[in-house]
Design a protein around this motif. Structure first.
Motif, PDB file in Angstrom:
ATOM      1  N   SER A  24       0.810  -1.217   0.000  1.00  0.00           N
ATOM      2  CA  SER A  24       0.000   0.000   0.000  1.00  0.00           C
ATOM      3  C   SER A  24       0.846   1.271   0.000  1.00  0.00           C
ATOM      4  CB  SER A  24      -0.919   0.029   1.231  1.00  0.00           C
ATOM      5  OG  SER A  24      -1.916  -0.961   1.144  1.00  0.00           O
ATOM      6  N   VAL A  25       2.098   1.158   0.420  1.00  0.00           N
ATOM      7  CA  VAL A  25       2.915   2.357   0.591  1.00  0.00           C
ATOM      8  C   VAL A  25       4.163   2.379  -0.286  1.00  0.00           C
ATOM      9  CG1 VAL A  25       2.104   2.650   2.949  1.00  0.00           C
ATOM     10  CG2 VAL A  25       4.220   1.385   2.558  1.00  0.00           C
ATOM     11  N   GLU A  26       4.539   1.229  -0.877  1.00  0.00           N
ATOM     12  CA  GLU A  26       5.738   1.171  -1.707  1.00  0.00           C
ATOM     13  C   GLU A  26       5.419   1.475  -3.163  1.00  0.00           C
ATOM     14  OE1 GLU A  26       7.597  -2.655  -0.927  1.00  0.00           O
ATOM     15  OE2 GLU A  26       9.075  -1.593   0.301  1.00  0.00           O
ATOM     16  N   GLY A  27       6.461   1.744  -3.931  1.00  0.00           N
ATOM     17  CA  GLY A  27       6.293   2.012  -5.352  1.00  0.00           C
ATOM     18  C   GLY A  27       6.193   3.500  -5.633  1.00  0.00           C
ATOM     19  N   LEU A  28       6.552   3.872  -6.857  1.00  0.00           N
ATOM     20  CA  LEU A  28       6.546   5.277  -7.268  1.00  0.00           C
ATOM     21  C   LEU A  28       5.394   5.560  -8.230  1.00  0.00           C
ATOM     22  CD1 LEU A  28      10.382   5.695  -7.899  1.00  0.00           C
ATOM     23  CD2 LEU A  28       9.073   6.441  -5.895  1.00  0.00           C
ATOM     24  N   PRO A  29       4.856   6.780  -8.114  1.00  0.00           N
ATOM     25  CA  PRO A  29       5.168   7.844  -7.155  1.00  0.00           C
ATOM     26  C   PRO A  29       4.594   7.515  -5.786  1.00  0.00           C
ATOM     27  CG  PRO A  29       3.282   8.482  -8.464  1.00  0.00           C
ATOM     28  CD  PRO A  29       3.756   7.172  -9.024  1.00  0.00           C
ATOM     29  N   THR A  30       5.164   8.128  -4.769  1.00  0.00           N
ATOM     30  CA  THR A  30       4.669   7.880  -3.423  1.00  0.00           C
ATOM     31  C   THR A  30       4.234   9.189  -2.777  1.00  0.00           C
ATOM     32  OG1 THR A  30       5.146   6.755  -1.339  1.00  0.00           O
ATOM     33  CG2 THR A  30       6.932   8.077  -2.290  1.00  0.00           C
ATOM     34  N   ALA A  31       3.802   9.113  -1.536  1.00  0.00           N
ATOM     35  CA  ALA A  31       3.401  10.314  -0.801  1.00  0.00           C
ATOM     36  C   ALA A  31       4.627  10.942  -0.149  1.00  0.00           C
ATOM     37  CB  ALA A  31       2.373   9.943   0.257  1.00  0.00           C
ATOM     38  N   LYS A  32       4.414  12.134   0.429  1.00  0.00           N
ATOM     39  CA  LYS A  32       5.500  12.785   1.143  1.00  0.00           C
ATOM     40  C   LYS A  32       5.900  11.980   2.378  1.00  0.00           C
ATOM     41  CE  LYS A  32       4.183  17.380  -0.538  1.00  0.00           C
ATOM     42  NZ  LYS A  32       5.357  17.576  -1.407  1.00  0.00           N
ATOM     43  N   ARG A  33       4.935  11.309   3.018  1.00  0.00           N
ATOM     44  CA  ARG A  33       5.215  10.400   4.123  1.00  0.00           C
ATOM     45  C   ARG A  33       4.282   9.199   4.020  1.00  0.00           C
ATOM     46  NH1 ARG A  33       7.356  11.626   9.245  1.00  0.00           N
ATOM     47  NH2 ARG A  33       6.809   9.455   9.705  1.00  0.00           N
ATOM     48  N   THR A  34       4.779   8.052   4.464  1.00  0.00           N
ATOM     49  CA  THR A  34       3.945   6.846   4.508  1.00  0.00           C
ATOM     50  C   THR A  34       3.982   6.264   5.919  1.00  0.00           C
ATOM     51  OG1 THR A  34       5.774   5.396   3.816  1.00  0.00           O
ATOM     52  CG2 THR A  34       4.374   6.302   2.077  1.00  0.00           C
ATOM     53  N   PHE A  35       2.859   5.675   6.320  1.00  0.00           N
ATOM     54  CA  PHE A  35       2.728   5.103   7.657  1.00  0.00           C
ATOM     55  C   PHE A  35       2.083   3.728   7.532  1.00  0.00           C
ATOM     56  CE2 PHE A  35       2.631   9.668   7.999  1.00  0.00           C
ATOM     57  CZ  PHE A  35       3.468   9.951   9.071  1.00  0.00           C
ATOM     58  N   LYS A  36       2.640   2.756   8.261  1.00  0.00           N
ATOM     59  CA  LYS A  36       2.130   1.394   8.183  1.00  0.00           C
ATOM     60  C   LYS A  36       1.618   0.921   9.541  1.00  0.00           C
ATOM     61  CE  LYS A  36       3.211  -3.386   7.084  1.00  0.00           C
ATOM     62  NZ  LYS A  36       2.576  -3.853   8.331  1.00  0.00           N
TER      63      LYS A  36
END
Length: 257
Positions: A236-248
């Protein structure tokens, strides 16, 4: 005589191997390592932690020895505390590092399963990850729309809504679950999101990471500024483009690539 002795030795060797196999378990293999006595709880806690660190990947089922431990963790105060810590970090980030433009393009992405809604009731009845996932059974359960809210995530959801952030829900659920998903979300307190994106027919052959990365690409192309992502899977959080921050959020029950 020599032939008979050789045959007898082979039989004894086979019996010893059989006994060793019958007595094999993870603790017999690892009960002493680095001079430490390894207990089942030690091993299962280490397994869980390494799932969260993304050192352990692509597992189909929780190790048999750890099913009970994982079940207890997912229904424990510790799981709630771990999850709330994640949400607390989201809140700190929002208050200290997000220069929201408040122009209608500030966005935050949420996953749904085990991020906004809990599938723990389903897994509680289906072996806490110890059995290979039956997707049909899981979807039948989702159609009932009875998944409870994860209260810590609902708190963040409402905080973001109050700040005027556009909330985008991006789930690996299939499009056929849209109506049940909306009803479930609304019933447990989620409302006011900007968009709910589910997998359509064109996404069926994509792995989840690519599907979600493609969605983010489309959102950014549409002018959204994605400040954060909250999910329970690395896909859900890996791969481009991504967000400025990711939280798991923690989730050792299953792995979605």
């Amino acid at each position: 005589m020599a032939r008979n002795l050789g045959f007898l030795l082979l039989v004894i060797h086979a019996l010893l191997l059989g006994l060793a196999a019958a007595d094999w378990n993870i603790l017999n293999q690892k009960k002493v390592k680095y001079g430490l006595q390894i207990t089942l709880k030690n091993y299962c806690e280490s397994w869980r932690m390494n799932v969260e660190l993304h050192n352990i990947r692509d597992f189909d089922v929780v190790p048999e020895e750890c099913v009970s431990y994982i079940g207890k963790y997912m229904t424990s105060t510790q799981y709630k505390v771990d999850s709330e810590m994640t949400i607390d970090e989201c809140t700190v980030y929002l208050s200290t590092s997000c220069g929201l433009k408040k122009d209608g393009t500030d966005a935050w992405i949420f996953d749904i399963d085990d991020t906004l809604l809990s599938t723990v009731p389903y897994y509680k009845k289906n072996g806490f990850g110890g059995k290979k996932l039956n997707s049909t059974c899981l979807e039948e359960w989702m159609q009932q729309g009875k998944a409870p809210a994860l209260e810590h995530s609902l708190k963040l959801f409402n905080q973001l809504k109050g700040l005027g952030v556009q909330i985008i829900l991006v789930s690996s659920r299939r499009e056929c679950l849209r109506s049940a998903t909306i009803d479930n979300l609304v019933d447990v307190g989620y409302h006011g999101w900007t968009s709910l994106i589910l997998r359509g027919p064109d996404d069926e052959n994509k792995d989840i990471q690519k599907y979600k990365a493609d969605v983010r690409k489309q959102l950014i192309s549409s002018g959204y500024r994605i400040w954060g992502i909250l999910g329970d899977q690395w896909s859900s959080v890996e791969g481009l483009p991504t967000a400025k921050r990711t939280f798991k959020l923690p989730n050792p029950l299953y792995y979605v690539a």
